[in-house]
Each structure stands twice: as C-alpha cells, then as structure tokens.
Write a protein that holds these residues in place. Structure first.
Motif, PDB file in Angstrom:
ATOM      1  N   LEU A 120       0.846  -1.185   0.000  1.00 32.62           N
ATOM      2  CA  LEU A 120       0.000   0.000   0.000  1.00 32.62           C
ATOM      3  C   LEU A 120       0.877   1.229   0.000  1.00 32.62           C
ATOM      4  CD1 LEU A 120      -2.540  -1.026   2.782  1.00 32.62           C
ATOM      5  CD2 LEU A 120      -2.734  -1.433   0.333  1.00 32.62           C
ATOM      6  N   SER A 121       0.400   2.280  -0.588  1.00 31.85           N
ATOM      7  CA  SER A 121       1.137   3.531  -0.533  1.00 31.85           C
ATOM      8  C   SER A 121       1.005   4.127   0.860  1.00 31.85           C
ATOM      9  CB  SER A 121       0.578   4.526  -1.569  1.00 31.85           C
ATOM     10  OG  SER A 121      -0.657   5.039  -1.116  1.00 31.85           O
ATOM     11  N   ALA A 122       1.734   5.200   1.097  1.00 29.72           N
ATOM     12  CA  ALA A 122       1.683   5.842   2.415  1.00 29.72           C
ATOM     13  C   ALA A 122       0.289   6.367   2.722  1.00 29.72           C
ATOM     14  CB  ALA A 122       2.694   6.983   2.476  1.00 29.72           C
ATOM     15  N   LYS A 123      -0.538   6.559   1.698  1.00 29.07           N
ATOM     16  CA  LYS A 123      -1.901   7.036   1.896  1.00 29.07           C
ATOM     17  C   LYS A 123      -2.909   5.894   1.942  1.00 29.07           C
ATOM     18  CE  LYS A 123      -0.957  11.466  -0.367  1.00 29.07           C
ATOM     19  NZ  LYS A 123      -1.332  12.363  -1.482  1.00 29.07           N
ATOM     20  N   GLY A 124      -2.421   4.666   1.905  1.00 31.28           N
ATOM     21  CA  GLY A 124      -3.309   3.527   1.971  1.00 31.28           C
ATOM     22  C   GLY A 124      -3.900   3.127   0.635  1.00 31.28           C
ATOM     23  N   VAL A 125      -3.356   3.659  -0.462  1.00 34.52           N
ATOM     24  CA  VAL A 125      -3.853   3.351  -1.799  1.00 34.52           C
ATOM     25  C   VAL A 125      -3.031   2.202  -2.373  1.00 34.52           C
ATOM     26  CG1 VAL A 125      -4.202   4.232  -4.131  1.00 34.52           C
ATOM     27  CG2 VAL A 125      -4.536   5.740  -2.159  1.00 34.52           C
ATOM     28  N   LYS A 126      -3.706   1.191  -2.933  1.00 29.55           N
ATOM     29  CA  LYS A 126      -3.002   0.040  -3.466  1.00 29.55           C
ATOM     30  C   LYS A 126      -2.118   0.440  -4.638  1.00 29.55           C
ATOM     31  CE  LYS A 126      -2.609  -4.515  -3.083  1.00 29.55           C
ATOM     32  NZ  LYS A 126      -2.344  -5.203  -1.826  1.00 29.55           N
ATOM     33  N   ILE A 127      -0.855   0.029  -4.585  1.00 26.99           N
ATOM     34  CA  ILE A 127       0.078   0.292  -5.670  1.00 26.99           C
ATOM     35  C   ILE A 127      -0.031  -0.834  -6.695  1.00 26.99           C
ATOM     36  CG2 ILE A 127       2.520   0.428  -6.287  1.00 26.99           C
ATOM     37  CD1 ILE A 127       1.606   2.892  -4.884  1.00 26.99           C
ATOM     38  N   ILE A 156       6.140   1.910   7.618  1.00 25.36           N
ATOM     39  CA  ILE A 156       5.924   1.580   6.205  1.00 25.36           C
ATOM     40  C   ILE A 156       4.456   1.422   5.823  1.00 25.36           C
ATOM     41  CG2 ILE A 156       8.171   0.444   6.108  1.00 25.36           C
ATOM     42  CD1 ILE A 156       6.693  -2.246   6.024  1.00 25.36           C
ATOM     43  N   GLN A 157       3.559   1.286   6.796  1.00 21.31           N
ATOM     44  CA  GLN A 157       2.125   1.180   6.520  1.00 21.31           C
ATOM     45  C   GLN A 157       1.811   0.100   5.476  1.00 21.31           C
ATOM     46  OE1 GLN A 157       1.814   5.634   5.838  1.00 21.31           O
ATOM     47  NE2 GLN A 157      -0.078   5.299   6.990  1.00 21.31           N
ATOM     48  N   ASP A 158       2.259  -1.117   5.729  1.00 20.42           N
ATOM     49  CA  ASP A 158       1.995  -2.281   4.876  1.00 20.42           C
ATOM     50  C   ASP A 158       2.720  -2.257   3.532  1.00 20.42           C
ATOM     51  OD1 ASP A 158       0.249  -3.637   6.659  1.00 20.42           O
ATOM     52  OD2 ASP A 158      -1.395  -2.329   6.058  1.00 20.42           O
ATOM     53  N   SER A 159       3.636  -1.335   3.343  1.00 21.94           N
ATOM     54  CA  SER A 159       4.367  -1.271   2.071  1.00 21.94           C
ATOM     55  C   SER A 159       5.489  -2.306   2.059  1.00 21.94           C
ATOM     56  CB  SER A 159       4.939   0.133   1.856  1.00 21.94           C
ATOM     57  OG  SER A 159       3.913   1.082   1.776  1.00 21.94           O
ATOM     58  N   MET A 160       5.150  -3.522   1.645  1.00 22.56           N
ATOM     59  CA  MET A 160       6.119  -4.613   1.615  1.00 22.56           C
ATOM     60  C   MET A 160       6.662  -4.803   0.199  1.00 22.56           C
ATOM     61  SD  MET A 160       6.495  -5.863   4.671  1.00 22.56           S
ATOM     62  CE  MET A 160       7.131  -7.528   4.453  1.00 22.56           C
ATOM     63  N   PRO A 161       7.844  -5.411   0.074  1.00 19.35           N
ATOM     64  CA  PRO A 161       8.395  -5.678  -1.263  1.00 19.35           C
ATOM     65  C   PRO A 161       7.520  -6.652  -2.040  1.00 19.35           C
ATOM     66  CG  PRO A 161      10.069  -5.921   0.456  1.00 19.35           C
ATOM     67  CD  PRO A 161       8.757  -5.826   1.157  1.00 19.35           C
TER      68      PRO A 161
END
Length: 229
Positions: free
Chosen positions: A13-20, A144-149
């Motif tokens: 997820l992006s820092a704003k919680g939007v799916k990348i 990281i707010q769920d921002s995983m590789p």
C-alpha cells in the motif's frame, strides 16, 4: 523471538493507503559478505539493457536524510548505541526513504532494486539483538504502513564464509556490525531462514556461495521471471 507476523509478504500500500499496482519493489537481503550489493548493481545494468526503467537504492540510506541516519547507525565508534535506539533509527530512515524515493518510483512504473529493507530489521534487531521479531515489526509497521516488497532475493551463504570475504576485501565499507562476534551473525542467518519459511511466496533463496557470474545469472532469471509472469 517467534515469527508470528500478521502480513502476507506481498501486500503493498502507498503511504496514503492506496493500493500500488504499477512498478516493482525488489529487495536484496543477506548477511555480511553475501555479495548482494555487487550483484544488485550488475543486475541493474542487465535489466536496463533489457529495456526496464530501473532505480537502485539502499537502506539505510538512498536519500539525504536517511544517509545521515546511516552514518549515525553504522559509525564504528558508536558502540554504546542501545539496541532499541538502533531499531528506531532504522525505522526512521526507512520511512523517509520510502516516501521520498520508493513510492514515487513505483508510481512512475519503475523497477526498484533496494539493498536491504524490513527483513534486515527483523533479522538483525528483532532476532539477533533479541528485541523480538513481532516488536520490531510493529515499529516498522508504523513506518511503512503495509508497504512490503513484491519480491525479495535472499543471498544465502554461511556466516563464516561471508565474514571471510569481508576480511579479504580491503575496499569494503567497514561498519559497526563488523565488530559483532560470529554468534551474532549466525543468529542473523537463522532469522533469515525463518523468514524464508514464513514468506515463501515473496522470498527467493539464492545460493551466494558460487561464482559472481553464476549468482548474477540466477538472480537475473528469478527477477525477470517474476516481472514477466
């Protein structure tokens, strides 16, 4: 120091919680002397030759603020640094690096090759330092707010062999982690084995106890296969 992390390893997820949904975030992990940094840069060149838009970076570091934090963390003279302070500094550097460099590159549909990310903190501070993997993950979850590789390559080599490489490489950057005893590096290695079992869909094992050419070939094949599938 158990591994009870409540994440899939592929969420991003992006820092704003939007799916990348564009770009690829690929991390290189391993113990000291695994050769991941050398391989990362050669892979970057190969991918660019194949037509990919590639960004290379590292942790801690990659951008000005995080590089300054890196200097504090890895300074060999900072032997008095508390383990929790160390973990928090890594997380702070990671946050700034993520929002300033990684997320913007992903949104531009680039392939990001990053030398270390959250798995390093889980292995080094969570397990080897004895802070607890879940506790260190919680600190980093805030960062990281769920921002995983999307994909992680683990460069697998026994600690003794990795440290022997370091001793033989006079040009390598010497840092505070080089002052640790063999037992610390063995604990890091154990932690990575546990992480591979925990996240088999994300972490790919690379035999780093081979020639550079062979390791490079294996790594490139894994990355291209992942991207093109």
């Amino acid at each position: 120091m158990g591994f009870r992390l409540g994440l899939t390893g592929t969420d991003f997820l992006s820092a704003k919680g939007v799916k990348i949904v564009s770009g690829y975030f690929i991390t290189f992990e391993g113990g000291e002397g695994a050769g991941k940094t050398t391989i990362l840069h050669s892979i970057s060149n190969k991918l660019q030759e194949l037509g990919y838009d590639v960004v290379t970076t590292r942790e801690p570091g990659g951008i000005d603020i995080a590089e300054k934090i890196r200097d504090i963390i890895l300074n060999p003279s900072h032997t008095e640094m508390d383990a929790r302070t160390e973990a928090l500094l890594y997380a702070a550097a990671r946050r700034q690096h993520l929002v300033e460099k990684v997320l913007p590159a992903l949104e531009e549909n680039k392939v990001i090759l990053c030398d270390r990310f959250i798995d390093s903190s889980l292995a080094y501070q969570g397990y080897a330092r004895g802070l607890g993997v879940d506790e260190v993950f919680s600190i980093n979850q805030f960062a990281i707010q769920d921002s995983m590789p999307h994909l992680t390559l683990f460069f697998n080599i026994e600690p003794k062999k990795g440290l022997a490489r370091i001793a033989a490489n006079k040009d390598r950057e010497k840092n505070r982690l080089d002052l640790e005893q063999l037992k610390f590096h063995e604990d890091v290695y154990t932690a990575y084995q546990n992480l591979i079992e925990r996240f088999p869909e994300r972490i790919v094992n690379i035999n780093a106890d081979q020639s550079i050419e062979t390791v490079e070939k294996d790594s490139l094949e894994k990355i291209v296969h992942f991207i093109e599938k």
